[in-house]
Design an enzyme around this catalytic site. Sequence first.
Site: not given
Lengths: 1500, 476
Positions: A904, A491, A247-248, A24, A1115, A950, A1121, A1126
Site C-alpha cells: 500500500e 510475520m 441501506n446497510g 442498497c 528472511c 490483522k 519487522c 531486521c
Amino acid sequence: MSRAPDNRSRPAGLYDPSYEHDACGIALVARLDGTASHETVRRALQALGNLEHRGASGADADSGDGAGILLQIPDALFRGELAERLPPPGSYAVASCFLPAGSAERARVEALIGRIVVAEGQRVVAWRDVPTDAAVPGPGAASVMPCIRQLVVAAAPGLDQDAFERKLYVIRRLAEKEAGRDLVVPSLSSRTLVYKGMLTAPQLDRFYLDLADERVASALALVHSRYSTNTFPSWELAHPYRLVAHNGEINTLRGNANWMRARESQLASELFGDDLRKVLPVIRAGGSDTAAFDNVLELLVLAGRSLPHALMMMVPEAYESRDDLPAELRGFYAYHRCLIEPWDGPAAIAFSDGRVIGATLDRNGLRPGRWYETADGWVVLASEAGVLPEKPGNIVRKGRLQPGKLFLVDLERHRIVPDEELKREVATRRPYAGWFAAETVRLDELPEAERPEPPETPLRTRQLLFGYAQEDMKVILAPLAASGEEPVGSMGNDTPLAVLSGRKPLLYSYFKQLFAQVTNPPIDPIREAIVMSVQASVGSERNLLAETPAHARQLLIENPILRGRELEQLRHVRHDVFSSWTVDTTWPAAEGGAGLEPALERIQAEADLALAAGANIIILSDRAAGLDRIPIPSLLATAAVHNHLVRRGTRLQAGIVVESGEPRSVHSIAVLIGYGAAAVNPYLMLETLAELVELGWLPDGTTVEQAQARAVRGIAKGLLKTMSKMGISTVSSYTGAQIFEAVGLAPELVERHFTGTASRIGGVGLRELGEHAAARHARAVPGAGDELLPVVGLFAWRREGEAHMWNPETISTLQHAVRTGSAETYERYAETANEDAARRGNLRGLLRFRFPDEGVPLDEVEPAAEIVRRFSTGAMSLGSISREAHETLARAMNRLGGKSNTGEGGEDPVRFDDDRRSAIKQVASGRFGVSAHYLANADELQIKMAQGAKPGEGGQLPGHKVDGYIASVRMTTPGVGLISPPPHHDIYSIEDLKQLIYDLRCANPRARISVKLVAEVGVGTVAAGVAKAGADHVLISGHEGGTGAAPLSSILHAGVPWEIGLAETQQTLIRNDLRSRIWVQTDGQLKTGRDVVVAALLGADEMGFATAPLVASGCVMMRACHLNTCPVGIATQDPELRKRFAGQPEHVVNFFFFVAEEARRLMAKLGVRRFEDLVGRVDLLDADEALTGWRERGIDLSALLHRPEAPRATRRVEAQPPALGDALDWRLIEAARPALEEREPVEVELEVANVDRTVGGLLSHEVVTRHGAIGLPRGTIRVTLRGSAGQSFGAWLAPGIELTLLGDANDYVGKGLSGGVLAIRPPDGAGFVAEENVIAGNTVLYGATRGRAFFRGLAGERFAVRNSGAHAVVEGVGDHGCEYMTGGVVVVLGPTGRNFAAGMSGGVAYVLDEELGFAARCNPQLVGLEHVGAEDGEALRSLVAEHARRTGSAVAARLLAEWEDAVQHFVKVMPHDYRRALETAAVSTGGEGFYTTETEEAVA
Amino acid sequence: MGELGAFKKIARVGPRERPPAERILDHREFVRPLPLVELQAQGARCMECGVPFCHSGCPLGNLIPDWNDLVYRDRFEAASEQLHRTNNFPEFTGRLCPAPCEAACVLEIDEGSAVSIKQIELAIVERAWKEGWIAPQAAAERTGRSVAVVGSGPAGLACAQQLARAGHEVVLFERDEEPGGLLRFGVPDFKIEKRVVERRVAQLEEEGVELRCGVEVDDPEQLAGFDAVVLATGSRVPRDLPVPGRELDGVHFAMDYLAGRNRALAGTAEPRLSAAGKHVVVIGGGDTGADCVASAHREEAASVTQIELLGEPPARRPDDLTPWPLWPAKLRTSYALAEGGERSFAISTTGLSGEGRVERIHWVRNEGAPPFAVVPDSEETRPADLVLLAMGFLGPELPLLDALGVERDGRGNVATRDHATSRPGVFAAGDARRGQSLIVWAIEEGRRCAAAVEAWLADADGGDGAAARSGARFAG
C-alpha cells in the site's frame, strides 16, 4: 412462499444462506401538505430508476436482487374495485400477501388467514388478485415467483385505528407462524401498503401494474433497490419491510436477536394484553437483519411508542462523551440503554408508518443520504443527490443525513421537523434523565468491601493450573503493563490450529474473531473514539414494552475489566435492588476430565437457583481452583450459563460477571464478553502483574497499582479494537453478540453452549476439553524445579514447544536450496514442509491426493514456466520492507512472468518503465501514492479489503520510518507518521465497492480489478458480491499469512485458514453461477508445490506467496519487522541494516521454479496435464485417513470437500460484462482529442446526471498514459457540466483538466485527485443560500495527492480524508473533516462537524471560526491550533480569491473585501508532526522519481 | 528481549583469556569470566529471534534466548533455573563446548558477530554455584527401582542424575579411581579445573547416586539385581597410526599422555610420560591434539609441532559447503597454538624412526583431501622425541558389550532404539552409542537415555509394559 423446490437456498458444504448480506439504494418522496396523489408514486419510481446502479443482479441479468415501494393505502384503487363493500378509510386494512403458486396450497393458506382474521374478531372483505406482468422478472426470479394477492380486512366495529393495527399485527404473526414458509406478508396495515419483489429497479412498475394506475395515490412513498451479495431467489427479502427500508448492515444482529429472545418472557403490554403471547417469537426466523430490525421496531411502535422514539432506542446516536447534547437527551439515551442494547451497524434506515416518513443514520454516519425541499411542497430524500432532477429555482433547501440524526417529515404537521425539536419532544415525554440519575448505581458508589482471604495455593501452582507460560509474562503481560498497549508481533502465525496442536491450548484459541469486510466497515477506535464506549452494566432488565423509573436500576461499570476490589464491591453489594450470587465453576479433581459435564449441569442449575432466589448478578468464579479442584474453562462456563438462561427465557434477570484465573489477553476477555459476560475479573492476571513488578520485569519505579491499571486500560483499548474490527462501537451491543467463528469444536458442543456460532470442520467436544483441563491440573502439582513457568514456544519457535511451520530446518534448507540452485535441497525442504503440514496441523496436511492408477508422463505436463505465471508475491509495501527487498521481489516476478505487488505504499515512477515495475498496484485504505499515473501503470489493481495478519484493522507507519524516499513514493512529507484507516472510507458496503471497482476501471480500463478478502465465515458470500460488483479477480487470504506488524491477538485470533475460505468461496460462487467470470486466488503460508496443487483443487486459479519468497531472499523469521531492526535488511529502513540484504532475484526465481516443478510432478501423478484442469477438482482430494490424531479429535472435512453441481465452470472462463459502455467520459475524450493529441486547449459543455459516475476518470487515464504524471498544462481541458453529478466526480483527475459543475455532486468528489482542478457551484438562479446548503456528499478528496478543489456550499462527513496534497476550499463540512490528512491545504469558510483533524498528521487547515466554537469540535490528539501568520495569510488569501473566482462565492467575496479583519477570524490547524518535519526540513531526496508535494504557484 | 537494536551498537566480545605467556606458567584455567556489565551488554545483543537458531543449534536445546534475556535483566537465579532445565552441567559445556549455538546465532549471519552465548552460560552457572543456588534436588519419593549406570563420563553423570532425581536408586560404576571420565582424565586442568567436576559429583552423591569407582564392570553378573542398566562407557578405542616405527618408545596415544598429566597434577600418580625438554609431535589437528600441545608447553617441551592430515580450511565460513546456520568448516586456531608451537596441514605421516626410542618423524605433504595424493618431492624429516597420536576414536571398548551380548551398529557402536539396546533392560548413552562426539551431546544422550529408562520402568510399574513382560528386572 414455498422455498422447498429450491435447493440453492439451503445450506450445503460450507455455504449457508444466513451469511447473505445486502445493501442498497433508498429514496423517499413526500408531499408536505399531506395530499395524496399519483405524482408521488411516479416521482418515487423515477428516483428508484436512477438508483439502479446501486442495486445488482446476478449471473442472470434480469433477475434483480429486489426492489419495492411503500405507499399509503391507495383508497381510490380499492374503492374503485370494491365500491360499497369497502369500509371508510382507516377502518380497513390491506394485506399484501406472497402465497404459494400451487392452487391447492394457496387455498389452504388463504383459508387459514381468513380463519385467523375471524378468530381475532375482524372481518374478511375480499381477496384481490394483484395485477402483474409475469413476463417481467428474469428466469431466476420467475422460477420462484409467488402468487401475489391482497386481502382486504375490515376492522371490528368501534375499534380505534391503533388498536386495529395491533390486531392486524397479531393476525399476521399468527398466520406467519402457522403457515410457515408458505406465507410472506410484506405488509398488513390500515395505513400503508408495500409492493415489492425480486426485481430490478426499472422492473418494479412494469411488474406491478397497479403502480401505473392513476388511482394509486399517496402523500408519501418509500422506495428501495437491493444489492445482495448472493442472488438466491427470494421475493421476501426485497425491501421495504412494514416500517423500514434499510441501506446497510446490522453488525450486532446475533446478539440483538438473542437478547430479544431472552426478553420475550418478560414482555407485557396493557395495549396488547393476552394477545402479546400470540406474536412471540417477535423475530421471524429466516429473515434478514433488516427483517429482524423491522420486527422489533414494529413491536415497540405498536406497543405504544412513537416511531421516532422507538428508533432512538434502537439506533441511539453517540452520546457518551458528548457535552454538546442537551442533558435530557443524554439522559434519554442512557435510560433506554438499560432497556435495550443498540442495534449497531452502518445503517441508513428510511421509515414510515404512513403518517410520518423519514430516515436516520447510525452513530457513525456511514451511509449517504441527501434531501431537498421544494417551494411547491415536495420533500425528496435519497441515497444520492440528483435522483429526481428539480428546477434550481424551486429548491428551497438541501441537506444530508447526519450521523445519529433523525430526518423526519411529518405530514400532519406539514413540515420537516428538525432533529433537535423532535428529540426534545421525545426525550422530555417522561423524566427519563431524572429516572436514570436517581435509579442507576455506579460501581464506584458502592461501599468498599473486604478483601478476600489470600489464596492458599501458591501463585505458581495456580498459574500452571490455568496454563500460564513464560510467554504470558514476557510477551503479553509485561508489555501491556509497561505501556498500556496491546503487544505487537509480526510475520503472521505459522502454528497449528488449536484443535491440531499437541499443546492442548485454552478454549479461547478455538474461537476466531470475525471482522468487517466489504459489507460493513470496521471503525477506527482511536481516531473515532467519539463513537466508542466500553461502559457496561449489570442488573436485571425489565419489560421492554413499559417504562418506569425501575427500568433504570442498573449497576454501571465504566470498564468491563474489574480489579479485585471492584469485584468484591459487587460480590458484597448490599442494596435493595442488587444482590449477587457466586457460582463455583470448578469441579473435584478426583473426578478427572469426566467431571466437566456434570459440573456444567451443576452450574446451570445453580444459576437457575440464584435467579429464583432473586440474585441479579451472577458471579461465575473459579477462585476455588487448586490442587483439589479443576476449573471449568471460563469461556465454557460463561457461554453455557448464558445460553442456558437464554433458552430458559430468564437471561435478563441477571448480569453475568466472570471471576477467573484464566483470561489474560485481549482476546480471552473479548470472547468472554462476546459470549455473555458483562464484566470480567481476571484475578490471576492481576496477581501475576504484581509478581512481574516484584521480579523487576517492568520499568523501574512501576507500582503494582500502576501495572494493573495500565494492563486494564490496555485490554480495554484492545477490546475496543476487537469490537471495532466488526464495526461495533459499544460494549453493550458486543456483549453476547457471539461474533466469533469456532474452528475445531464439535457441533454438538457448539450447538448446546455456543448456540448459533459457526463451526465448520467439527472438532473436540466436552470430553476432550475436560481431559485438557485435567491434564493442566496434573501438570500443576508442585514438584521439584517449578520455580519457572514453562516456555511454550507460541510466539517464537522452541524445540520442545509449539510447532512452527517456519523453523530452523525449513528456513535453512530453503535458503540453501535457492542460493545453490540445488533441486535436491529443495526436495528436502519440501518434504519437511509438507510433512510438517501433515503432522503438525494445518488443514491441507490432513488431505491426501486421490491419484489415479495411471498418471501421465511428466514431459506431457505443462512446463513450469507456464505454471509460475500463476504466482504472485504478497502485498508488502515499500516502507514495511526495504527498497532492496521490494525491488528484488519485483525483478524476480517480472523475470518469471508472475506478479509482484506494490503493497500500500505507492511505487517510484522510475520503476514503471523497467524490470522493477510491480504488475499489481494495490489500493488500500490509506491510498498512499495512489495517483492516476500509478493506477495507469498496472496490470492488476488490487483493492485490499483486509489482510491476513490483522483483518479489520488499519495500520501505522511511524514518522521515523518515513524517510525522503518513502515519503516521495507515498506522496507525503518525510518524518510525518502515516495512518492507514481501518476501513476504506469509500467502501462502507457492497454497493460502494461496486463503485470503487467502477472508478478503478475508469482509471485503468486495461487492468484487471482484484479484491482481496480474508477468510472468515461468510467470505464466500462476500466474494459472490464482489463478483457481482464486477471485479475480475478475488483473493482469499488465509489468517495465517501476514508479513507486517500486527497486534498479537489479531495475528493469532482473527480469520480462518485459507482452505476453509477458499472452499467456501468456490462453492458459493459455483452455486451462484458466478465462478465462471472471476479468477480466484488464495494465499496464506503457501510453501510448496503440494500446497499449490491443493489450493488449485480447492478452487484457486492463482496463488500468492509472501513469507516464502522473503525467506528465499534472506528472511530468517526474526519476527522483528515492527522494530526496524531486521538483521538481514528486509523489514527495515535502517541504512546500515539494509546493507546486509543479500537476496537476489534469482533466489526468488529459483524458489518459484522449484515449487512449480514439484507441482508438475504431482500433476503427472494426478494425470492432469494442464494446470487449469486442476482448478476446482475437489474430487481429486480426500481426507487422509492414514494420518492419526485428527479423526479422534472429531474433525470432519466433508464440508470442505463438498463439490456442488457446477452450472457452467469451476474456473474462470469468461470476462465480466463490460461496465464502461455508457460512460460520459467517452464524450469528453472525443471532445478533448485535440488536447490529448496536440495539447491544444479545449472547452466542453455537457449535461450530467447522478447516473454519470466517475466523470473525468477515463479522460484522466488518457492524459496520464499519453503525458505521464505531469499531465497537460493547466487548463488545457476545461469542462463545464450542469446537473447533479454521480458518485466519484473527478476521481483521480489528472493535471490539465478542470471540471466546473453547476449543480451538485454526490459522495467521493475528487477521490484521489491527481492534479486536476474541480469547482462546484449551484446552478444559476438557485433559490437557496449556497453556503447553507449541501453541495457535495461524503468523503470528498479521499486520498487526493495533487490539484485543487472548490465547493460553493457545504460538504458531508470526512471532507479531505487522507488528503496528502490537494488544496481545497469549502464553505462548511460535516464530522471528521481532514481526517488522516498528511499534506495539502484545506480552507473551511463555514461550520465544521465534530472530530475535525482526527489522525491528521500533515498538511494545514484554515477554519473560519467567527463564532469561536471550533476548538471544541477539533480533535487535539495530533494537532495544535494557531493564528494565521503573515506568510500563511497570503497563501490563504490567494486560495480564497481563487475560490471566489471559480465559484462566485459570496462568502469569499465578503471576506476578501475586509481581508485584514477577516484573516483574524481564521484558525490554523497545524499537526505537531508536520511542524516538526518542516522545521527540521527532514526532506532528503532518495530516489530518481521524487515527487514534490503540491507546489502550485500562487493563483490569481 | 534484550535491548532493541543493541546488536548494532555493541560489538561481540569473545572469551577473555589470560595472556599465553602468563598462563603457560601454571595449570589454572585460562578463560576468565567476563565482568557483569559486559555480560549484560552481550545479553542485550540477543534479539529474541522468532526462530532462535542458536536454540536449534544446541544439541541440548538450551533455552538460550530465554536465559540471555534473564541475564540482561540481571535475574541470574531464574536464568540458572532456566539453564538447568535443559542442561545438567552448564559449567562443563560453558568451558568445553565448541558452541554450535554461536555458529547458528542469527547475528552470526554477519560472520564473527554472534552473541557470546557460551560466556553467558558459564557466567550464569558460576554465579549460581557462588550464590549457593545449586543445591541437591533429592527426589521427594523413592520408586524402589534401581539402575546401574556404567561409566561416569558426562553421559553417565547426566543419566545418573536424572534417574536419581526421579527417585530411582542409581549406582554409578567407574573403572577409574575417580568419576568423570574424560572430563577428569582427558581434559587438562587449564580448561577445566577438577574442583568443577568434583562439586558436581558431590551434588550427585547428595542426590543419592552411589558411586563405585575403581570397578571394572566386565561380567554381567556384576549387574544382577538392577532393574535396568545403562551403558555409558564412552568411545575409547583410539585410532592408530599404522606406519613403520609405530612400535618405538615415545610413540603414545594422546589419552595416555593426557591422563598421566591429569593424575600427576592431581598428585595421585607419578607421570609415566613427560614432554619436558622434548621435541613433541602431535598427530591430529583436533581438540585432543590441542590439549596435548598445551600440556607440552606447560611441561616446557623443546618444541611442539601439530600436524593434520586434512588440508587447511578456509579462513571464513565457506557458504557453499557449510552455510549459516551449519557448523562452519573453517580454520580455527586453537588456544594451544596461541601459546606456541607449529602447525602444518595436509601432512601424511610416512614413518617414525629412531633407536628403540623415536627420534624422527617422516612425512610428505598431500593434496589436502581424500584420497590424499602425495605432493611430489615433499618428503620431510623432523626431530621427534615424543609422538602423540590424537587422531580420534574408533568406538567403544568391547568386553562388557560382548559379555552382555548387545547388538552393535555398522560402526561398532551400541545399536539402540530410543536408547534401548537389543537386550531388554539394557540401555546405552553417550559416545558408546553415538560414537565420539561433543560433551554437549553426551549430556543430551544421558538425559534422553534417562527418560527412556524412566518410561520403561513406568511401563513395568503399570504391570503390562515392556519391562513387566521382560521380567522387570535385568538378570545378570
